[in-house]
Design a protein around this motif. Structure first.
Motif, PDB file in Angstrom:
ATOM      1  N   TYR A 242       0.763  -1.597   0.046  1.00  0.00           N
ATOM      2  CA  TYR A 242       0.317   0.142  -0.112  1.00  0.00           C
ATOM      3  C   TYR A 242       1.289   1.457  -0.346  1.00  0.00           C
ATOM      4  O   TYR A 242       1.942   1.443   0.720  1.00  0.00           O
ATOM      5  CB  TYR A 242      -0.674  -0.109   1.485  1.00  0.00           C
ATOM      6  CG  TYR A 242      -1.824  -1.348   1.674  1.00  0.00           C
ATOM      7  CD1 TYR A 242      -2.928  -1.013   0.077  1.00  0.00           C
ATOM      8  CD2 TYR A 242      -1.921  -2.269   2.043  1.00  0.00           C
ATOM      9  CE1 TYR A 242      -4.152  -2.119   0.459  1.00  0.00           C
ATOM     10  CE2 TYR A 242      -2.839  -3.133   1.956  1.00  0.00           C
ATOM     11  CZ  TYR A 242      -3.647  -3.090   1.736  1.00  0.00           C
ATOM     12  OH  TYR A 242      -4.386  -3.857   1.197  1.00  0.00           O
ATOM     13  N   PRO A 243       0.462   2.372  -0.613  1.00  0.00           N
ATOM     14  CA  PRO A 243       1.165   3.825  -0.544  1.00  0.00           C
ATOM     15  C   PRO A 243       1.376   4.123   0.898  1.00  0.00           C
ATOM     16  O   PRO A 243       0.336   3.977   1.119  1.00  0.00           O
ATOM     17  CB  PRO A 243       0.113   4.569  -1.588  1.00  0.00           C
ATOM     18  CG  PRO A 243      -0.532   3.849  -2.251  1.00  0.00           C
ATOM     19  CD  PRO A 243      -0.648   2.676  -1.134  1.00  0.00           C
ATOM     20  N   ILE A 244       2.307   4.544   1.264  1.00  0.00           N
ATOM     21  CA  ILE A 244       3.163   5.125   2.642  1.00  0.00           C
ATOM     22  C   ILE A 244       2.404   6.017   2.792  1.00  0.00           C
ATOM     23  O   ILE A 244       1.527   6.087   4.323  1.00  0.00           O
ATOM     24  CB  ILE A 244       4.162   5.668   2.945  1.00  0.00           C
ATOM     25  CG1 ILE A 244       4.897   5.621   4.258  1.00  0.00           C
ATOM     26  CG2 ILE A 244       4.587   6.536   1.550  1.00  0.00           C
ATOM     27  CD1 ILE A 244       5.850   5.900   4.406  1.00  0.00           C
ATOM     28  N   GLU A 245       0.687   6.965   2.361  1.00  0.00           N
ATOM     29  CA  GLU A 245       0.393   7.718   3.111  1.00  0.00           C
ATOM     30  C   GLU A 245      -1.503   6.742   3.367  1.00  0.00           C
ATOM     31  O   GLU A 245      -1.716   7.888   4.275  1.00  0.00           O
ATOM     32  CB  GLU A 245      -0.708   8.682   1.465  1.00  0.00           C
ATOM     33  CG  GLU A 245       0.955   9.842   1.026  1.00  0.00           C
ATOM     34  CD  GLU A 245       1.560   8.553  -0.249  1.00  0.00           C
ATOM     35  OE1 GLU A 245       1.104   7.582  -0.757  1.00  0.00           O
ATOM     36  OE2 GLU A 245       2.870   9.371  -0.638  1.00  0.00           O
ATOM     37  N   ASP A 246      -1.261   6.118   2.130  1.00  0.00           N
ATOM     38  CA  ASP A 246      -2.231   5.253   3.161  1.00  0.00           C
ATOM     39  C   ASP A 246      -2.357   4.837   4.454  1.00  0.00           C
ATOM     40  O   ASP A 246      -2.531   4.285   5.162  1.00  0.00           O
ATOM     41  CB  ASP A 246      -2.950   3.837   1.929  1.00  0.00           C
ATOM     42  CG  ASP A 246      -3.281   4.507   0.812  1.00  0.00           C
ATOM     43  OD1 ASP A 246      -4.444   5.911   0.476  1.00  0.00           O
ATOM     44  OD2 ASP A 246      -3.699   3.709  -0.236  1.00  0.00           O
ATOM     45  N   LEU A 247      -0.399   4.326   4.618  1.00  0.00           N
ATOM     46  CA  LEU A 247      -0.072   3.486   5.352  1.00  0.00           C
ATOM     47  C   LEU A 247      -0.559   4.877   6.877  1.00  0.00           C
ATOM     48  O   LEU A 247      -0.885   4.395   7.843  1.00  0.00           O
ATOM     49  CB  LEU A 247       1.029   2.511   5.634  1.00  0.00           C
ATOM     50  CG  LEU A 247       1.273   1.847   4.768  1.00  0.00           C
ATOM     51  CD1 LEU A 247       2.419   1.737   4.355  1.00  0.00           C
ATOM     52  CD2 LEU A 247       0.496   0.306   5.297  1.00  0.00           C
ATOM     53  N   ILE A 248      -0.119   5.749   6.357  1.00  0.00           N
ATOM     54  CA  ILE A 248      -0.246   6.775   7.333  1.00  0.00           C
ATOM     55  C   ILE A 248      -1.563   6.724   8.432  1.00  0.00           C
ATOM     56  O   ILE A 248      -1.888   6.918   9.069  1.00  0.00           O
ATOM     57  CB  ILE A 248      -0.112   8.306   7.618  1.00  0.00           C
ATOM     58  CG1 ILE A 248       2.281   7.892   6.785  1.00  0.00           C
ATOM     59  CG2 ILE A 248       0.190   9.438   8.097  1.00  0.00           C
ATOM     60  CD1 ILE A 248       3.251   8.730   6.219  1.00  0.00           C
TER      61      ILE A 248
ATOM     62  N   CYS B  68      -3.719   5.607   7.693  1.00  0.00           N
ATOM     63  CA  CYS B  68      -4.636   3.724   9.028  1.00  0.00           C
ATOM     64  C   CYS B  68      -4.149   4.088   9.963  1.00  0.00           C
ATOM     65  O   CYS B  68      -4.760   4.026  10.700  1.00  0.00           O
ATOM     66  CB  CYS B  68      -4.306   2.897   7.834  1.00  0.00           C
ATOM     67  SG  CYS B  68      -4.259   1.068   8.770  1.00  0.00           S
ATOM     68  N   VAL B  69      -3.017   4.422  10.094  1.00  0.00           N
ATOM     69  CA  VAL B  69      -2.530   4.871  11.492  1.00  0.00           C
ATOM     70  C   VAL B  69      -2.931   6.050  12.336  1.00  0.00           C
ATOM     71  O   VAL B  69      -3.524   5.466  13.713  1.00  0.00           O
ATOM     72  CB  VAL B  69      -1.008   4.400  11.429  1.00  0.00           C
ATOM     73  CG1 VAL B  69      -0.306   5.024  13.184  1.00  0.00           C
ATOM     74  CG2 VAL B  69      -0.287   3.261  10.958  1.00  0.00           C
ATOM     75  N   GLN B  70      -3.441   6.674  11.851  1.00  0.00           N
ATOM     76  CA  GLN B  70      -3.989   7.458  12.265  1.00  0.00           C
ATOM     77  C   GLN B  70      -5.115   7.576  12.762  1.00  0.00           C
ATOM     78  O   GLN B  70      -5.592   7.829  13.973  1.00  0.00           O
ATOM     79  CB  GLN B  70      -3.830   9.321  11.108  1.00  0.00           C
ATOM     80  CG  GLN B  70      -2.814   9.843  11.002  1.00  0.00           C
ATOM     81  CD  GLN B  70      -2.858  11.226   9.798  1.00  0.00           C
ATOM     82  OE1 GLN B  70      -2.929  10.358   8.974  1.00  0.00           O
ATOM     83  NE2 GLN B  70      -1.532  11.578  10.610  1.00  0.00           N
TER      84      GLN B  70
ATOM     85  N   LEU C  18      -9.065   5.895  16.987  1.00  0.00           N
ATOM     86  CA  LEU C  18      -9.873   5.163  17.780  1.00  0.00           C
ATOM     87  C   LEU C  18      -9.472   4.674  19.553  1.00  0.00           C
ATOM     88  O   LEU C  18     -10.271   4.563  20.206  1.00  0.00           O
ATOM     89  CB  LEU C  18      -9.743   3.674  16.626  1.00  0.00           C
ATOM     90  CG  LEU C  18     -10.517   2.206  17.369  1.00  0.00           C
ATOM     91  CD1 LEU C  18     -12.159   2.809  17.379  1.00  0.00           C
ATOM     92  CD2 LEU C  18     -10.088   0.530  16.873  1.00  0.00           C
ATOM     93  N   ARG C  19      -7.899   4.746  19.350  1.00  0.00           N
ATOM     94  CA  ARG C  19      -7.393   3.376  20.728  1.00  0.00           C
ATOM     95  C   ARG C  19      -7.602   5.225  21.333  1.00  0.00           C
ATOM     96  O   ARG C  19      -7.943   5.264  22.720  1.00  0.00           O
ATOM     97  CB  ARG C  19      -6.041   3.322  20.718  1.00  0.00           C
ATOM     98  CG  ARG C  19      -5.780   1.833  19.764  1.00  0.00           C
ATOM     99  CD  ARG C  19      -3.979   2.262  19.701  1.00  0.00           C
ATOM    100  NE  ARG C  19      -3.985   0.625  19.232  1.00  0.00           N
ATOM    101  CZ  ARG C  19      -2.682   0.563  19.283  1.00  0.00           C
ATOM    102  NH1 ARG C  19      -1.693   0.533  19.793  1.00  0.00           N
ATOM    103  NH2 ARG C  19      -2.766  -0.868  18.557  1.00  0.00           N
TER     104      ARG C  19
ATOM    105  N   VAL D 297       4.813   4.564  15.802  1.00  0.00           N
ATOM    106  CA  VAL D 297       4.745   3.733  13.979  1.00  0.00           C
ATOM    107  C   VAL D 297       4.924   5.679  13.337  1.00  0.00           C
ATOM    108  O   VAL D 297       5.262   5.317  12.101  1.00  0.00           O
ATOM    109  CB  VAL D 297       3.349   2.908  13.738  1.00  0.00           C
ATOM    110  CG1 VAL D 297       3.038   2.756  12.843  1.00  0.00           C
ATOM    111  CG2 VAL D 297       3.863   2.309  15.240  1.00  0.00           C
ATOM    112  N   ALA D 298       3.190   6.053  13.862  1.00  0.00           N
ATOM    113  CA  ALA D 298       2.880   7.148  12.396  1.00  0.00           C
ATOM    114  C   ALA D 298       3.834   8.109  12.608  1.00  0.00           C
ATOM    115  O   ALA D 298       4.293   8.597  11.109  1.00  0.00           O
ATOM    116  CB  ALA D 298       2.358   8.375  12.692  1.00  0.00           C
ATOM    117  N   GLU D 299       4.317   8.315  13.287  1.00  0.00           N
ATOM    118  CA  GLU D 299       5.368   9.368  13.186  1.00  0.00           C
ATOM    119  C   GLU D 299       6.857   9.114  12.506  1.00  0.00           C
ATOM    120  O   GLU D 299       7.841   9.992  11.444  1.00  0.00           O
ATOM    121  CB  GLU D 299       6.236   9.673  14.389  1.00  0.00           C
ATOM    122  CG  GLU D 299       5.576  10.333  15.547  1.00  0.00           C
ATOM    123  CD  GLU D 299       6.146  11.146  16.973  1.00  0.00           C
ATOM    124  OE1 GLU D 299       6.748   9.957  17.398  1.00  0.00           O
ATOM    125  OE2 GLU D 299       5.282  11.702  17.329  1.00  0.00           O
TER     126      GLU D 299
END
Length: 62
Positions: free
Chosen positions: A3-9, A11-13, A18-19, A47-49
């Motif tokens: 997946y593109p890194i932008e999508d991963l970011i 998702c993590v955000q 949620l948390r 992870v996001a950073e």
């Protein structure tokens, strides 16, 4: 699948949000300690950073 890194970011955000909304209730009901909630959320923030730094480095090298 990659997946593109932008999508991963993004998702993590979403996971961080949620948390932050779910964990207080888990702490209140005793399913999770405050320390566990803080650690789990902090790890996801890291992870996001990391992903954001990686993305910025990738952009700067182009």
């Amino acid at each position: 699948m990659q997946y593109p890194i932008e999508d991963l970011i993004r998702c993590v955000q979403r996971e961080i949000s949620l948390r932050q909304s779910l964990f207080p209730s888990l702490v209140n009901e005793g399913s999770m300690t405050t320390d566990e909630a803080e650690i789990e959320t902090s790890m996801m923030v890291q992870v996001a950073e990391h992903l954001i730094r990686h993305s910025n480095q990738k952009e700067n090298s182009l």
